[in-house]
Motif scaffolding. Structure first.
Motif, PDB file in Angstrom:
ATOM      1  N   ARG A 238       0.837  -1.209   0.000  1.00 32.19           N
ATOM      2  CA  ARG A 238       0.000   0.000   0.000  1.00 32.19           C
ATOM      3  C   ARG A 238       0.866   1.251   0.000  1.00 32.19           C
ATOM      4  O   ARG A 238       0.575   2.226  -0.700  1.00 32.19           O
ATOM      5  CB  ARG A 238      -0.921   0.029   1.226  1.00 32.19           C
ATOM      6  N   VAL A 239       1.931   1.237   0.808  1.00 34.14           N
ATOM      7  CA  VAL A 239       2.824   2.398   0.865  1.00 34.14           C
ATOM      8  C   VAL A 239       3.439   2.654  -0.506  1.00 34.14           C
ATOM      9  O   VAL A 239       3.474   3.787  -0.991  1.00 34.14           O
ATOM     10  CB  VAL A 239       3.920   2.188   1.929  1.00 34.14           C
ATOM     11  N   ASN A 240       3.903   1.583  -1.157  1.00 31.27           N
ATOM     12  CA  ASN A 240       4.545   1.720  -2.465  1.00 31.27           C
ATOM     13  C   ASN A 240       3.566   2.262  -3.514  1.00 31.27           C
ATOM     14  O   ASN A 240       3.912   3.111  -4.343  1.00 31.27           O
ATOM     15  CB  ASN A 240       5.103   0.365  -2.900  1.00 31.27           C
ATOM     16  N   ILE A 241       2.325   1.766  -3.474  1.00 25.27           N
ATOM     17  CA  ILE A 241       1.315   2.252  -4.426  1.00 25.27           C
ATOM     18  C   ILE A 241       1.054   3.741  -4.211  1.00 25.27           C
ATOM     19  O   ILE A 241       0.974   4.518  -5.170  1.00 25.27           O
ATOM     20  CB  ILE A 241       0.008   1.441  -4.272  1.00 25.27           C
ATOM     21  N   ALA A 242       0.928   4.147  -2.960  1.00 25.06           N
ATOM     22  CA  ALA A 242       0.701   5.566  -2.661  1.00 25.06           C
ATOM     23  C   ALA A 242       1.880   6.414  -3.135  1.00 25.06           C
ATOM     24  O   ALA A 242       1.697   7.519  -3.679  1.00 25.06           O
ATOM     25  CB  ALA A 242       0.471   5.751  -1.166  1.00 25.06           C
ATOM     26  N   GLN A 243       3.091   5.899  -2.948  1.00 19.32           N
ATOM     27  CA  GLN A 243       4.274   6.628  -3.407  1.00 19.32           C
ATOM     28  C   GLN A 243       4.301   6.735  -4.933  1.00 19.32           C
ATOM     29  O   GLN A 243       4.639   7.789  -5.491  1.00 19.32           O
ATOM     30  CB  GLN A 243       5.534   5.930  -2.895  1.00 19.32           C
ATOM     31  N   ASP A 244       3.933   5.639  -5.621  1.00 19.64           N
ATOM     32  CA  ASP A 244       3.882   5.680  -7.078  1.00 19.64           C
ATOM     33  C   ASP A 244       2.848   6.695  -7.561  1.00 19.64           C
ATOM     34  O   ASP A 244       3.064   7.373  -8.572  1.00 19.64           O
ATOM     35  CB  ASP A 244       3.558   4.295  -7.632  1.00 19.64           C
ATOM     36  N   CYS A 245       1.733   6.793  -6.839  1.00 24.79           N
ATOM     37  CA  CYS A 245       0.722   7.790  -7.206  1.00 24.79           C
ATOM     38  C   CYS A 245       1.293   9.202  -7.087  1.00 24.79           C
ATOM     39  O   CYS A 245       1.012  10.070  -7.932  1.00 24.79           O
ATOM     40  CB  CYS A 245      -0.504   7.641  -6.310  1.00 24.79           C
ATOM     41  N   GLU A 246       2.071   9.450  -6.037  1.00 32.89           N
ATOM     42  CA  GLU A 246       2.677  10.774  -5.857  1.00 32.89           C
ATOM     43  C   GLU A 246       3.604  11.120  -7.019  1.00 32.89           C
ATOM     44  O   GLU A 246       3.637  12.263  -7.484  1.00 32.89           O
ATOM     45  CB  GLU A 246       3.463  10.823  -4.551  1.00 32.89           C
ATOM     46  N   ILE A 247       4.353  10.122  -7.500  1.00 29.44           N
ATOM     47  CA  ILE A 247       5.341  10.357  -8.555  1.00 29.44           C
ATOM     48  C   ILE A 247       4.698  10.399  -9.940  1.00 29.44           C
ATOM     49  O   ILE A 247       4.939  11.303 -10.740  1.00 29.44           O
ATOM     50  CB  ILE A 247       6.425   9.268  -8.515  1.00 29.44           C
ATOM     51  N   ASN A 248       3.868   9.393 -10.229  1.00 27.32           N
ATOM     52  CA  ASN A 248       3.462   9.174 -11.612  1.00 27.32           C
ATOM     53  C   ASN A 248       2.549  10.252 -12.168  1.00 27.32           C
ATOM     54  O   ASN A 248       2.584  10.523 -13.374  1.00 27.32           O
ATOM     55  CB  ASN A 248       2.799   7.799 -11.749  1.00 27.32           C
ATOM     56  N   ASP A 249       1.727  10.867 -11.338  1.00 23.36           N
ATOM     57  CA  ASP A 249       0.887  11.928 -11.903  1.00 23.36           C
ATOM     58  C   ASP A 249       1.742  13.089 -12.398  1.00 23.36           C
ATOM     59  O   ASP A 249       1.427  13.728 -13.414  1.00 23.36           O
ATOM     60  CB  ASP A 249      -0.178  12.395 -10.908  1.00 23.36           C
ATOM     61  N   ASP A 250       2.870  13.341 -11.706  1.00 23.75           N
ATOM     62  CA  ASP A 250       3.790  14.379 -12.179  1.00 23.75           C
ATOM     63  C   ASP A 250       4.463  13.955 -13.488  1.00 23.75           C
ATOM     64  O   ASP A 250       4.600  14.758 -14.412  1.00 23.75           O
ATOM     65  CB  ASP A 250       4.869  14.659 -11.129  1.00 23.75           C
ATOM     66  N   LEU A 251       4.910  12.706 -13.555  1.00 22.60           N
ATOM     67  CA  LEU A 251       5.636  12.252 -14.739  1.00 22.60           C
ATOM     68  C   LEU A 251       4.737  12.205 -15.962  1.00 22.60           C
ATOM     69  O   LEU A 251       5.146  12.612 -17.065  1.00 22.60           O
ATOM     70  CB  LEU A 251       6.250  10.874 -14.487  1.00 22.60           C
ATOM     71  N   VAL A 252       3.510  11.717 -15.787  1.00 21.55           N
ATOM     72  CA  VAL A 252       2.591  11.624 -16.924  1.00 21.55           C
ATOM     73  C   VAL A 252       2.212  13.020 -17.418  1.00 21.55           C
ATOM     74  O   VAL A 252       2.175  13.280 -18.628  1.00 21.55           O
ATOM     75  CB  VAL A 252       1.339  10.816 -16.538  1.00 21.55           C
ATOM     76  N   SER A 253       1.938  13.939 -16.497  1.00 23.89           N
ATOM     77  CA  SER A 253       1.593  15.301 -16.911  1.00 23.89           C
ATOM     78  C   SER A 253       2.780  15.995 -17.581  1.00 23.89           C
ATOM     79  O   SER A 253       2.600  16.946 -18.347  1.00 23.89           O
ATOM     80  CB  SER A 253       1.130  16.117 -15.700  1.00 23.89           C
TER      81      SER A 253
END
Length: 403
Positions: free
Chosen positions: A103-118
Motif C-alpha cells: 500500500r505504501v509503495n502504491i501511494a508513493q507511485d501515485c505521488e510520482i506518476n501523476d507528475d511524470l505523466v503530466s
C-alpha cells in the motif's frame, strides 16, 4: 556510477544506458541523480527497484521487453523515490502502515506518476496513478495512503529505497566491490544539488513540472513545523518568565530550623507566568482561521503548564472589544470586524493590574506595531503564508491552520 555483472547475466546494457542518457537529456536537472545510481543486475526484481543507498536493481527480462522511451520514464520514476526521500518518510509512518509495504509503495507511485505523466513521460502499462483510486492529483503519498485499499491486485515493489522495508535482493549498507552506494550525507547533498538544478533550469527555461518545483522549494527552503516552533517559543518564554524568582513566607526556607525557630526565613518561589492572547478580529481575519489558531495556542499553553485564570484573551481590531480570563476556547468572544491596530491590544494587555509576562498576538500581520520593544516577551503568530513580517524584536511563528 558502475553497472555490475557481465555479459553472462543477460542484461542489455547498451539499451539500459541509452534509456538513462535519454532521461538525463530530456530532464537535465535530474541528470546528477540519474547518474548517481549504481546499477545492480538482479533476477529477483520484476522490473526496476532501488534501495536507500542509491543502488538500482534491474531485471534483464524487463529491459529486453521495454522500449527505450519507457525505460527512460522508469529511470526517472526510481530516482524520484530517492530524491523525495520516500524511504525516510515511510520510516515515520505508523507501524501498521509500515508493515503494509505494498500500500505504501502504491501511494508513493501515485505521488510520482501523476507528475511524470503530466510532464509527457511514457511509462509502462499498469503504472499507479491517483485516478485509479478516485484520488485527486498533486498530493503526497501520505495523503494518498488512507485511500489505497488494504489488498490490491497491483504487485508493485520499487524496493526499500521506496517503502523502506528490507527486501531479499538488498545488498545492505556495505554492499560490495563496485556497489558501495551512497551514505545519508551524500544522498542529502545530492538532493540539494538536484533541487538547485531544478530552480536554475526553471529560471533559465521555465519548463519544470509543478511537482518538481514544489519539491525543490521544499528542499531548499523547508517548511517549518509551526506547531513545534510555537510550542518551543511559548515554552522558552514561560521558562524566561519563571526565572523571575521571588521570596515567599508561605513555605519557610529549609534553613529556618537551623536558627532555632527564632527567625523565619522566606523561601524562593518560581511563579507561573501570566499570558495575554491578543486576537486580531479585524475584517481581514477569517473566523475559522482565528478559532483554529486560538485552539492551537490554548493547547500549547496547556502543554507548557499555563492555564486557568493566568490566561487573558483580548479581542482587538482598531480597539479592544472584549477582555476575559478564560479556561476554554469556547468561552472566547471574538468581537470586532473593523480596522486593525494590534498596538492597542498589546498596550491594553500590559496596562492590566497584573501585567502579563508573555503576550501572544494572533494576526494576519496587516497591522501597525509598537515602535520599540515592549516590557515582556512578545510572540507573534502570523496566520497565512503572505503575512507581513513584524518587527525584528518580536518572536515570530507562521502557521497555516487546518480547516
Amino acid at each position: 556510477m558502475a553497472v555490475t555483472g557481465g555479459p553472462a547475466d543477460g542484461l542489455d546494457r547498451a539499451k539500459l544506458l541509452a534509456a538513462r542518457y535519454k532521461a538525463a537529456e530530456a530532464r537535465p536537472y535530474l541528470a546528477s541523480a540519474l547518474y548517481a545510481l549504481t546499477v545492480v543486475v538482479s533476477q529477483q526484481v520484476r522490473t526496476m527497484a532501488v534501495d536507500r543507498y542509491w543502488r538500482c536493481y534491474v531485471a534483464p527480462d524487463f529491459v529486453e521487453a521495454t522500449d527505450v522511451e519507457e525505460l527512460a520514464g522508469v529511470w526517472i520514476h526510481e530516482a524520484a523515490h530517492l530524491l523525495r526521500d520516500h524511504h525516510g518518510r515511510a520510516d515515520r509512518l505508523p507501524a501498521a502502515d509500515q508493515r503494509d509495504r505494498l500500500r505504501v509503495n502504491i501511494a508513493q507511485d501515485c505521488e510520482i506518476n501523476d507528475d511524470l505523466v503530466s510532464d509527457g513521460l511514457r511509462l509502462p502499462e499498469g503504472r499507479m496513478e491517483p485516478r485509479m483510486f478516485g484520488l485527486p492529483e498533486g498530493g503526497l503519498f501520505e495523503e494518498y495512503l488512507p485511500g489505497i485499499p488494504a489488498t490490491s491486485l497491483h504487485p508493485v515493489d520499487c524496493g526499500s529505497g521506496a517503502h523502506g522495508v528490507p527486501v531479499p535482493w538488498d545488498l545492505g549498507e556495505k554492499g560490495g566491490e563496485g556497489v558501495a552506494g551512497l551514505g545519508p550525507v551524500e544522498a542529502e547533498a545530492l538532493r540539494r544539488q538536484t533541487a538547485q538544478a531544478v530552480r536554475a533550469h526553471r529560471r533559465s527555461r521555465g519548463s519544470v513540472p509543478a511537482g518538481w518545483r514544489r519539491w525543490a522549494e521544499e528542499v531548499l527552503e523547508p517548511t517549518v513545523d509551526w506547531r513545534k516552533a510555537l510550542t518551543g517559543a511559548v515554552r522558552e518564554a514561560a521558562a524566561w518568565a519563571g526565572g523571575a524568582v521571588d521570596y515567599t513566607y508561605r513555605r519557610p526556607s529549609r534553613r529556618t530550623p537551623a536558627l532555632g525557630g527564632r527567625v523565619v526565613l522566606p523561601s524562593l518561589r518560581r511563579p507561573l507566568p501570566r499570558v495575554a492572547i491578543v486576537v486580531d478580529t479585524s475584517g481581514s481575519m477569517g473566523e475559522d482561521d482565528l478559532a483554529a489558531a486560538l485552539a492551537e495556542v490554548s493547547g500549547v499553553l496547556r502543554e507548557v503548564g499555563v492555564g486557568g485564570n493566568r490566561v487573558a484573551v483580548l479581542a482587538c481590531d482598531a480597539d479592544v472589544h472584549a477582555v476575559a480570563r478564560v479556561t476554554a476556547v469556547d468561552q472566547v468572544e471574538l468581537a470586532g470586524g473593523g480596522g486593525t491596530d494590534m498596538t492597542v491590544g498589546i498596550r491594553n494587555a500590559l496596562a492590566a493590574p497584573e501585567p502579563p509576562n508573555i503576550v501572544v498576538v494572533l494576526t494576519d500581520g496587516y497591522t501597525p506595531w509598537p515602535p520599540e520593544p515592549v516590557s515582556c516577551r512578545l510572540i507573534v503568530v502570523l496566520i497565512g503564508e503572505d503575512a507581513p513580517q513584524p518587527p525584528d524584536w518580536a518572536e515570530t511563528v507562521r502557521i497555516t491552520p487546518t480547516r
